[in-house]
Scaffold this motif. Structure first.
Motif, PDB file in Angstrom:
ATOM      1  N   GLY A  13       3.188  10.133   5.129  1.00 37.62           N
ATOM      2  CA  GLY A  13       2.465  10.204   6.385  1.00 37.62           C
ATOM      3  C   GLY A  13       1.184  11.004   6.296  1.00 37.62           C
ATOM      4  O   GLY A  13       0.142  10.603   6.844  1.00 37.62           O
ATOM      5  N   LEU A  14       1.232  12.148   5.608  1.00 34.57           N
ATOM      6  CA  LEU A  14       0.035  12.981   5.492  1.00 34.57           C
ATOM      7  C   LEU A  14      -1.019  12.324   4.604  1.00 34.57           C
ATOM      8  O   LEU A  14      -2.222  12.472   4.841  1.00 34.57           O
ATOM      9  CB  LEU A  14       0.405  14.366   4.958  1.00 34.57           C
ATOM     10  CG  LEU A  14       1.193  15.253   5.928  1.00 34.57           C
ATOM     11  CD1 LEU A  14       1.599  16.555   5.245  1.00 34.57           C
ATOM     12  CD2 LEU A  14       0.383  15.546   7.189  1.00 34.57           C
ATOM     13  N   THR A  15      -0.565  11.612   3.565  1.00 34.97           N
ATOM     14  CA  THR A  15      -1.534  10.885   2.735  1.00 34.97           C
ATOM     15  C   THR A  15      -2.265   9.837   3.563  1.00 34.97           C
ATOM     16  O   THR A  15      -3.492   9.688   3.488  1.00 34.97           O
ATOM     17  CB  THR A  15      -0.817  10.207   1.551  1.00 34.97           C
ATOM     18  OG1 THR A  15      -0.203  11.200   0.731  1.00 34.97           O
ATOM     19  CG2 THR A  15      -1.796   9.401   0.711  1.00 34.97           C
ATOM     20  N   ALA A  16      -1.511   9.094   4.383  1.00 35.79           N
ATOM     21  CA  ALA A  16      -2.133   8.090   5.247  1.00 35.79           C
ATOM     22  C   ALA A  16      -3.090   8.739   6.229  1.00 35.79           C
ATOM     23  O   ALA A  16      -4.196   8.235   6.477  1.00 35.79           O
ATOM     24  CB  ALA A  16      -1.046   7.309   5.987  1.00 35.79           C
ATOM     25  N   ALA A  17      -2.687   9.878   6.791  1.00 36.14           N
ATOM     26  CA  ALA A  17      -3.529  10.565   7.767  1.00 36.14           C
ATOM     27  C   ALA A  17      -4.837  11.044   7.142  1.00 36.14           C
ATOM     28  O   ALA A  17      -5.917  10.927   7.760  1.00 36.14           O
ATOM     29  CB  ALA A  17      -2.773  11.747   8.363  1.00 36.14           C
ATOM     30  N   PHE A 264       2.935  -0.808  10.174  1.00 31.54           N
ATOM     31  CA  PHE A 264       3.020  -0.610   8.738  1.00 31.54           C
ATOM     32  C   PHE A 264       4.067   0.468   8.468  1.00 31.54           C
ATOM     33  O   PHE A 264       4.436   1.231   9.362  1.00 31.54           O
ATOM     34  CB  PHE A 264       1.655  -0.207   8.176  1.00 31.54           C
ATOM     35  CG  PHE A 264       0.594  -1.244   8.422  1.00 31.54           C
ATOM     36  CD1 PHE A 264       0.232  -2.132   7.421  1.00 31.54           C
ATOM     37  CD2 PHE A 264      -0.032  -1.351   9.665  1.00 31.54           C
ATOM     38  CE1 PHE A 264      -0.735  -3.106   7.650  1.00 31.54           C
ATOM     39  CE2 PHE A 264      -0.997  -2.327   9.902  1.00 31.54           C
ATOM     40  CZ  PHE A 264      -1.342  -3.208   8.898  1.00 31.54           C
ATOM     41  N   ALA A 265       4.558   0.520   7.245  1.00 34.39           N
ATOM     42  CA  ALA A 265       5.567   1.522   6.902  1.00 34.39           C
ATOM     43  C   ALA A 265       5.327   2.008   5.482  1.00 34.39           C
ATOM     44  O   ALA A 265       4.765   1.284   4.647  1.00 34.39           O
ATOM     45  CB  ALA A 265       6.975   0.949   7.049  1.00 34.39           C
ATOM     46  N   ALA A 266       5.759   3.244   5.206  1.00 37.75           N
ATOM     47  CA  ALA A 266       5.485   3.840   3.900  1.00 37.75           C
ATOM     48  C   ALA A 266       6.530   4.889   3.569  1.00 37.75           C
ATOM     49  O   ALA A 266       7.289   5.344   4.428  1.00 37.75           O
ATOM     50  CB  ALA A 266       4.087   4.469   3.888  1.00 37.75           C
ATOM     51  N   GLY A 267       6.555   5.297   2.298  1.00 33.13           N
ATOM     52  CA  GLY A 267       7.445   6.369   1.859  1.00 33.13           C
ATOM     53  C   GLY A 267       8.844   5.882   1.523  1.00 33.13           C
ATOM     54  O   GLY A 267       9.078   4.694   1.294  1.00 33.13           O
ATOM     55  N   ASP A 268       9.800   6.815   1.511  1.00 32.22           N
ATOM     56  CA  ASP A 268      11.173   6.492   1.147  1.00 32.22           C
ATOM     57  C   ASP A 268      11.788   5.437   2.060  1.00 32.22           C
ATOM     58  O   ASP A 268      12.767   4.793   1.702  1.00 32.22           O
ATOM     59  CB  ASP A 268      12.049   7.753   1.199  1.00 32.22           C
ATOM     60  CG  ASP A 268      11.778   8.699   0.044  1.00 32.22           C
ATOM     61  OD1 ASP A 268      10.966   8.353  -0.835  1.00 32.22           O
ATOM     62  OD2 ASP A 268      12.382   9.789   0.020  1.00 32.22           O
ATOM     63  N   LEU A 269      11.210   5.260   3.232  1.00 31.14           N
ATOM     64  CA  LEU A 269      11.695   4.260   4.185  1.00 31.14           C
ATOM     65  C   LEU A 269      11.510   2.843   3.670  1.00 31.14           C
ATOM     66  O   LEU A 269      12.148   1.904   4.165  1.00 31.14           O
ATOM     67  CB  LEU A 269      10.940   4.436   5.507  1.00 31.14           C
ATOM     68  CG  LEU A 269      11.379   3.654   6.736  1.00 31.14           C
ATOM     69  CD1 LEU A 269      12.808   4.026   7.130  1.00 31.14           C
ATOM     70  CD2 LEU A 269      10.419   3.903   7.896  1.00 31.14           C
ATOM     71  N   THR A 270      10.665   2.664   2.647  1.00 30.58           N
ATOM     72  CA  THR A 270      10.257   1.318   2.225  1.00 30.58           C
ATOM     73  C   THR A 270      10.539   1.002   0.764  1.00 30.58           C
ATOM     74  O   THR A 270      10.109  -0.052   0.280  1.00 30.58           O
ATOM     75  CB  THR A 270       8.758   1.120   2.476  1.00 30.58           C
ATOM     76  OG1 THR A 270       8.002   2.012   1.628  1.00 30.58           O
ATOM     77  CG2 THR A 270       8.402   1.379   3.927  1.00 30.58           C
ATOM     78  N   THR A 271      11.225   1.872   0.043  1.00 29.76           N
ATOM     79  CA  THR A 271      11.467   1.626  -1.379  1.00 29.76           C
ATOM     80  C   THR A 271      12.765   2.288  -1.817  1.00 29.76           C
ATOM     81  O   THR A 271      13.112   3.357  -1.312  1.00 29.76           O
ATOM     82  CB  THR A 271      10.300   2.152  -2.229  1.00 29.76           C
ATOM     83  OG1 THR A 271      10.613   1.982  -3.632  1.00 29.76           O
ATOM     84  CG2 THR A 271      10.061   3.632  -1.964  1.00 29.76           C
ATOM     85  N   ALA A 279       5.746   7.980  -2.757  1.00 34.25           N
ATOM     86  CA  ALA A 279       5.489   8.148  -1.324  1.00 34.25           C
ATOM     87  C   ALA A 279       3.994   8.224  -1.035  1.00 34.25           C
ATOM     88  O   ALA A 279       3.492   7.579  -0.101  1.00 34.25           O
ATOM     89  CB  ALA A 279       6.195   9.389  -0.801  1.00 34.25           C
ATOM     90  N   THR A 280       3.266   9.017  -1.811  1.00 38.19           N
ATOM     91  CA  THR A 280       1.835   9.153  -1.556  1.00 38.19           C
ATOM     92  C   THR A 280       1.098   7.840  -1.830  1.00 38.19           C
ATOM     93  O   THR A 280       0.164   7.483  -1.103  1.00 38.19           O
ATOM     94  CB  THR A 280       1.225  10.280  -2.399  1.00 38.19           C
ATOM     95  OG1 THR A 280       1.510  10.059  -3.788  1.00 38.19           O
ATOM     96  CG2 THR A 280       1.798  11.633  -1.996  1.00 38.19           C
ATOM     97  N   ALA A 287      -2.353   3.155   4.944  1.00 39.51           N
ATOM     98  CA  ALA A 287      -3.584   3.528   5.640  1.00 39.51           C
ATOM     99  C   ALA A 287      -4.645   2.440   5.474  1.00 39.51           C
ATOM    100  O   ALA A 287      -5.324   2.051   6.435  1.00 39.51           O
ATOM    101  CB  ALA A 287      -4.103   4.860   5.125  1.00 39.51           C
ATOM    102  N   MET A 288      -4.792   1.954   4.257  1.00 42.95           N
ATOM    103  CA  MET A 288      -5.766   0.894   4.014  1.00 42.95           C
ATOM    104  C   MET A 288      -5.390  -0.382   4.752  1.00 42.95           C
ATOM    105  O   MET A 288      -6.255  -1.074   5.304  1.00 42.95           O
ATOM    106  CB  MET A 288      -5.876   0.626   2.515  1.00 42.95           C
ATOM    107  CG  MET A 288      -6.578   1.715   1.737  1.00 42.95           C
ATOM    108  SD  MET A 288      -8.295   1.951   2.270  1.00 42.95           S
ATOM    109  CE  MET A 288      -8.977   0.334   1.908  1.00 42.95           C
ATOM    110  N   GLY A 289      -4.080  -0.686   4.771  1.00 47.21           N
ATOM    111  CA  GLY A 289      -3.640  -1.874   5.489  1.00 47.21           C
ATOM    112  C   GLY A 289      -3.931  -1.778   6.982  1.00 47.21           C
ATOM    113  O   GLY A 289      -4.434  -2.742   7.590  1.00 47.21           O
ATOM    114  N   ALA A 290      -3.629  -0.628   7.569  1.00 43.73           N
ATOM    115  CA  ALA A 290      -3.905  -0.436   8.997  1.00 43.73           C
ATOM    116  C   ALA A 290      -5.397  -0.517   9.285  1.00 43.73           C
ATOM    117  O   ALA A 290      -5.834  -1.137  10.266  1.00 43.73           O
ATOM    118  CB  ALA A 290      -3.328   0.902   9.461  1.00 43.73           C
TER     119      ALA A 290
END
Length: 296
Positions: A13-17, A264-271, A279-280, A287-290
């Motif tokens: 989340g912080l990487t996306a932010a 969009f979704a990221a991190g442990d939630l998706t792999t 995760a990063t 972030a790029m997708g959004a």
């Protein structure tokens, strides 16, 4: 209205932010502060930060992300999510409501500790799931592997890079004769009995106790407990899911897009492959997708 609302402010989340903040997009991050790896004393195998405590990594990241004026960090849980692209609504536990054009789910997963005395106390210290993250510090010492699924049978082959003293605890499960022969040929000891307890001091493993009363000296136990998403927003949205060997994950496609437009979704939630590095990477892709989805 926010350009992007990120639900979950750990490594993904912080990487996306940060990436969106550098694109000067208006972003709010909602986070409960319960990062999955908070039980580990040090995070390893992270380029440039090997051996840094996870909490210290996240605190520094929050400071850096907060320096971007278009990013807001809120210590709050999201309880409901509805809407459509350019008109999403997120409700928080305190009754507030946020509106956003896009959503990134990065609230991670929660490990469900088995009812084995000493297991939870040692989790993230000497009862661990990843040899790349935790193996170096106990290399050359006796390791245990707790069977949880057929995936567990692949562990001893990989773990031989760190130690040749490996005990597979089947915990009452049966395995095929050919798999048993293959492991025994590699020098793996196989114990059929169920695991009864972890003998530990402040999370440092000394031995394990079996159901028949025997004690087996070990310095580390590799285990993969069941896990579940840390929140239920994916269920509210009816997102497509995928099974993993230890639970379920949100299914994503290109640039971490979920089955619902604008989310969009990221991190442990998706792999099923869990590490700070993965995760990063996925947070950056989300972030790029959004961002790209708002430019069409």
């Amino acid at each position: 209205m926010e350009d992007v609302i990120i639900i979950g402010g750990s490594f993904a989340g912080l990487t996306a932010a940060m990436q969106l903040g550098r694109a000067r997009r208006k972003v709010t991050v909602l986070d409960t502060g319960l990062n999955r790896n908070r039980f580990a004393g040090h995070a390893h195998n992270i380029f440039g930060h090997d051996g840094t405590p996870p909490g210290a990594l996240l605190e520094r990241a929050r400071q850096q992300v907060a320096a971007y004026p278009s990013v807001t960090l809120i210590n709050e849980a999201a309880t409901a999510l509805s809407g459509a692209p350019d008109a999403f609504s997120v409700a928080t536990a305190t009754g507030d409501s946020l509106s956003g054009r896009r959503i990134i789910l990065s609230y991670g997963i929660t490990d469900e500790m088995p009812a084995i005395p000493g297991f939870a106390e040692s989790w993230g210290k000497t009862v661990v799931h990843c040899p790349f993250c935790h193996g170096y510090e106990v290399a050359g010492k006796p390791w245990g592997v707790l069977y949880s699924s057929p995936m567990s049978l692949h562990g001893p082959v990989l773990y031989a890079n760190w130690t040749d003293d490996i005990t597979l605890i089947l915990d009452g499960h049966a395995i095929p004769d050919d798999e048993r022969a293959r492991l025994e040929q590699r020098g793996v000891r196989i114990i059929a009995e169920k695991l009864a307890a972890i003998e530990e001091t402040s999370g440092v493993l000394r031995a394990v106790t079996l159901a028949d009363g025997r004690s087996v000296e070990l310095s580390a136990l590799f285990a993969h407990p069941r896990n579940r998403p840390s929140a239920g927003l994916h269920g509210q949205l009816g997102l497509d899911m995928k099974d993993t060997p230890t639970g379920t994950m949100v299914a994503v496609g290109d640039m971490q897009a979920t089955s619902r437009p604008g989310i969009f979704a990221a991190g442990d939630l998706t792999t099923p492959m869990h590490s700070v590095t993965f995760a990063t990477n996925s947070g950056s892709l989300a972030a790029m997708g959004a961002l790209q989805s708002m430019m069409v």
